[in-house]
Motif scaffolding. Structure first.
Motif, PDB file in Angstrom:
ATOM      1  N   UNK A 129     107.334  14.036   4.094  1.00 17.97           N
ATOM      2  CA  UNK A 129     107.047  14.908   5.218  1.00 17.97           C
ATOM      3  C   UNK A 129     106.105  14.236   6.181  1.00 17.97           C
ATOM      4  N   UNK A 130     104.960  14.882   6.470  1.00 15.23           N
ATOM      5  CA  UNK A 130     104.015  14.365   7.453  1.00 15.23           C
ATOM      6  C   UNK A 130     102.593  14.667   7.022  1.00 15.23           C
ATOM      7  N   UNK A 131     101.672  13.790   7.437  1.00 14.10           N
ATOM      8  CA  UNK A 131     100.262  14.008   7.144  1.00 14.10           C
ATOM      9  C   UNK A 131      99.402  13.525   8.299  1.00 14.10           C
ATOM     10  N   UNK A 132      98.222  14.133   8.408  1.00 10.42           N
ATOM     11  CA  UNK A 132      97.180  13.666   9.314  1.00 10.42           C
ATOM     12  C   UNK A 132      95.901  13.566   8.505  1.00 10.42           C
ATOM     13  N   UNK A 133      95.357  12.363   8.414  1.00 10.93           N
ATOM     14  CA  UNK A 133      94.126  12.129   7.661  1.00 10.93           C
ATOM     15  C   UNK A 133      93.151  11.444   8.611  1.00 10.93           C
ATOM     16  N   UNK A 134      92.067  12.136   8.945  1.00 12.11           N
ATOM     17  CA  UNK A 134      91.119  11.628   9.924  1.00 12.11           C
ATOM     18  C   UNK A 134      90.387  10.400   9.401  1.00 12.11           C
ATOM     19  N   UNK A 135      90.136  10.353   8.101  1.00 10.98           N
ATOM     20  CA  UNK A 135      89.428   9.244   7.490  1.00 10.98           C
ATOM     21  C   UNK A 135      90.375   8.273   6.801  1.00 10.98           C
ATOM     22  N   UNK A 150     105.544  13.017  13.099  1.00 11.52           N
ATOM     23  CA  UNK A 150     104.696  11.835  13.076  1.00 11.52           C
ATOM     24  C   UNK A 150     103.544  12.040  12.096  1.00 11.52           C
ATOM     25  N   UNK A 151     103.097  10.943  11.485  1.00 11.66           N
ATOM     26  CA  UNK A 151     101.938  10.961  10.604  1.00 11.66           C
ATOM     27  C   UNK A 151     100.869  10.035  11.168  1.00 11.66           C
ATOM     28  N   UNK A 152      99.613  10.449  11.032  1.00  6.36           N
ATOM     29  CA  UNK A 152      98.484   9.661  11.526  1.00  6.36           C
ATOM     30  C   UNK A 152      97.419   9.557  10.444  1.00  6.36           C
ATOM     31  N   UNK A 153      97.049   8.321  10.103  1.00 10.48           N
ATOM     32  CA  UNK A 153      96.003   8.065   9.110  1.00 10.48           C
ATOM     33  C   UNK A 153      95.108   6.961   9.672  1.00 10.48           C
ATOM     34  N   UNK A 154      93.802   7.157   9.605  1.00 15.44           N
ATOM     35  CA  UNK A 154      92.890   6.157  10.166  1.00 15.44           C
ATOM     36  C   UNK A 154      93.010   4.818   9.432  1.00 15.44           C
ATOM     37  N   UNK A 176     112.887  10.198  14.684  1.00 13.77           N
ATOM     38  CA  UNK A 176     111.717  10.332  15.529  1.00 13.77           C
ATOM     39  C   UNK A 176     110.399  10.097  14.830  1.00 13.77           C
ATOM     40  N   UNK A 177     110.330  10.291  13.518  1.00 14.27           N
ATOM     41  CA  UNK A 177     109.060  10.216  12.825  1.00 14.27           C
ATOM     42  C   UNK A 177     108.596   8.797  12.564  1.00 14.27           C
ATOM     43  N   UNK A 178     107.276   8.577  12.677  1.00 14.78           N
ATOM     44  CA  UNK A 178     106.705   7.295  12.319  1.00 14.78           C
ATOM     45  C   UNK A 178     105.291   7.511  11.805  1.00 14.78           C
ATOM     46  N   UNK A 179     104.745   6.476  11.148  1.00 14.34           N
ATOM     47  CA  UNK A 179     103.367   6.491  10.667  1.00 14.34           C
ATOM     48  C   UNK A 179     102.526   5.614  11.575  1.00 14.34           C
ATOM     49  N   UNK A 180     101.422   6.158  12.050  1.00 19.11           N
ATOM     50  CA  UNK A 180     100.497   5.396  12.883  1.00 19.11           C
ATOM     51  C   UNK A 180      99.165   5.273  12.166  1.00 19.11           C
ATOM     52  N   UNK A 181      98.653   4.044  12.055  1.00 15.27           N
ATOM     53  CA  UNK A 181      97.391   3.804  11.371  1.00 15.27           C
ATOM     54  C   UNK A 181      96.723   2.575  11.958  1.00 15.27           C
ATOM     55  N   UNK A 182      95.448   2.453  11.688  1.00 16.44           N
ATOM     56  CA  UNK A 182      94.721   1.290  12.203  1.00 16.44           C
ATOM     57  C   UNK A 182      94.820   0.110  11.246  1.00 16.44           C
ATOM     58  N   UNK A 183      94.568   0.342   9.953  1.00 14.83           N
ATOM     59  CA  UNK A 183      94.548  -0.731   8.959  1.00 14.83           C
ATOM     60  C   UNK A 183      95.279  -0.281   7.710  1.00 14.83           C
ATOM     61  N   UNK A 184      96.113  -1.162   7.165  1.00  9.00           N
ATOM     62  CA  UNK A 184      96.738  -0.964   5.856  1.00  9.00           C
ATOM     63  C   UNK A 184      96.367  -2.160   4.994  1.00  9.00           C
ATOM     64  N   UNK A 185      95.804  -1.903   3.816  1.00 11.43           N
ATOM     65  CA  UNK A 185      95.385  -2.987   2.937  1.00 11.43           C
ATOM     66  C   UNK A 185      95.781  -2.650   1.505  1.00 11.43           C
TER      67      UNK A 185
END
Length: 235
Positions: A129-135, A150-154, A176-185
Motif C-alpha cells: 500500500x502506502x506509507x508516510x514516515x516523517x523520520x 505515493x509513499x514518503x519516508x525521510x 502512478x505510485x512511487x516511493x520517495x526518500x532521501x537516503x536508503x542504506x
C-alpha cells in the motif's frame, strides 16, 4: 487480589478509565481517562482520551487514542489513530494506522496505509500500500509493495530492503505510485519506482522506474532496467 471486571458500551456512552479484563464498544463509546485491560475491541467508533495499555487491540471501524498505546497485538480493520507514541509487538493493518510520534515493534504487516510522525523501528516491516514516515524507517527486513498511492519516508535503513511495484492485470497501464526518500542504506537492496538522493549498500540492484542521484556499493551494483542513476561508485 482485586477482581477485574469487563466493560461493555453499547449504542452511545462513555466510561471513566481504570483496570478491566475485556473492553468492548459497540456503536459510539468514549473512555475518559487511561485504561489498562487484557482485550480491547471496537465495533463502530471509539475514543480513548488517555493512554491505553493492553494485550490485544482489535478495531472494526474507527478508534482514536489521544495519548500513548502499548500492546502486544494490534489488528486494524478500519482506522486507528494514536496521538502519542505506539509500542506494539505484532501489528496487522487492513485499513489505516496513524501514529503521532515514534512507533516501535517487532512484526508489522500493513495492507493499506500507515502514517508515522516520527521514527519507525521494527524487526520486520511488510507494506502493501502506502506509507508516510516523517523520520527514519529502520528494520531488519523491509518489504514494500507499491500500489497507486505515493509513499514518503525521510530515511530507510535495514539489512534486506525490497521495494516492488504491485503487479497489474493490465500490462500497458501506467503505475502512478512511487516511493520517495532521501537516503536508503542496507546490505541487500532491490528497488523499483523509487526516487532517492543516496542509495548505499553491499549489493544494490536498481529495477524499473527509479530516479537515483547517487548509488554507493561495496560488492555489486546492477541497473537492471536502465533506470535513471546519475552517479554510481564502489566504496
Amino acid at each position: 487480589m482485586k477482581e477485574q471486571y469487563n466493560l461493555s458500551l453499547n449504542g452511545s456512552g462513555n466510561s471513566s478509565g481504570g483496570v478491566y479484563n475485556n473492553v468492548k464498544i459497540r456503536g459510539e463509546g468514549t473512555i475518559l481517562d487511561d485504561i489498562d485491560c487484557d482485550v480491547f475491541k471496537t465495533y463502530g467508533t471509539s475514543e480513548i482520551q488517555g493512554n491505553i495499555k493492553t494485550r490485544q487491540v482489535t478495531v472494526f471501524g474507527e478508534t482514536k487514542v489521544r495519548k500513548d498505546l502499548h500492546s502486544e497485538n494490534v489488528k486494524v480493520y478500519g482506522t486507528l489513530e494514536v496521538g502519542g507514541m505506539a509500542a506494539v509487538t505484532r501489528t496487522k493493518v487492513r485499513g489505516t494506522f496513524d501514529i503521532g510520534e515514534n512507533f516501535t515493534g517487532e512484526e508489522i504487516d500493513v495492507a493499506g496505509g500507515m502514517n508515522v510522525k516520527g521514527n519507525l523501528e521494527a524487526e520486520n516491516f511488510n507494506l502493501n500500500g502506502a506509507c508516510t514516515i516523517i523520520g527514519m524507517l529502520n528494520a531488519g527486513k523491509i518489504n514494500i509493495v507499491l500500489r497507486y498511492e505515493h509513499s514518503n519516508v525521510e530515511e530507510i535503513g535495514g539489512e534486506k530492503i525490497t521495494v516492488r511495484k504491485k503487479s497489474s492485470f493490465f500490462p500497458f497501464s501506467k503505475h502512478g505510485g512511487f516511493l520517495k526518500t532521501r537516503v536508503i542504506e542496507g546490505d541487500e537492496i532491490y528497488l523499483e519506482y523509487t526516487k532517492a538522493d543516496v542509495v548505499r549498500g553491499n549489493n544494490v540492484t536498481i529495477g524499473p522506474g527509479c530516479e537515483i542521484s547517487v548509488v554507493e556499493y561495496h560488492e555489486s551494483y546492477k541497473n537492471a532496467a536502465q533506470s535513471l542513476v546519475k552517479e554510481y561508485k564502489q566504496i
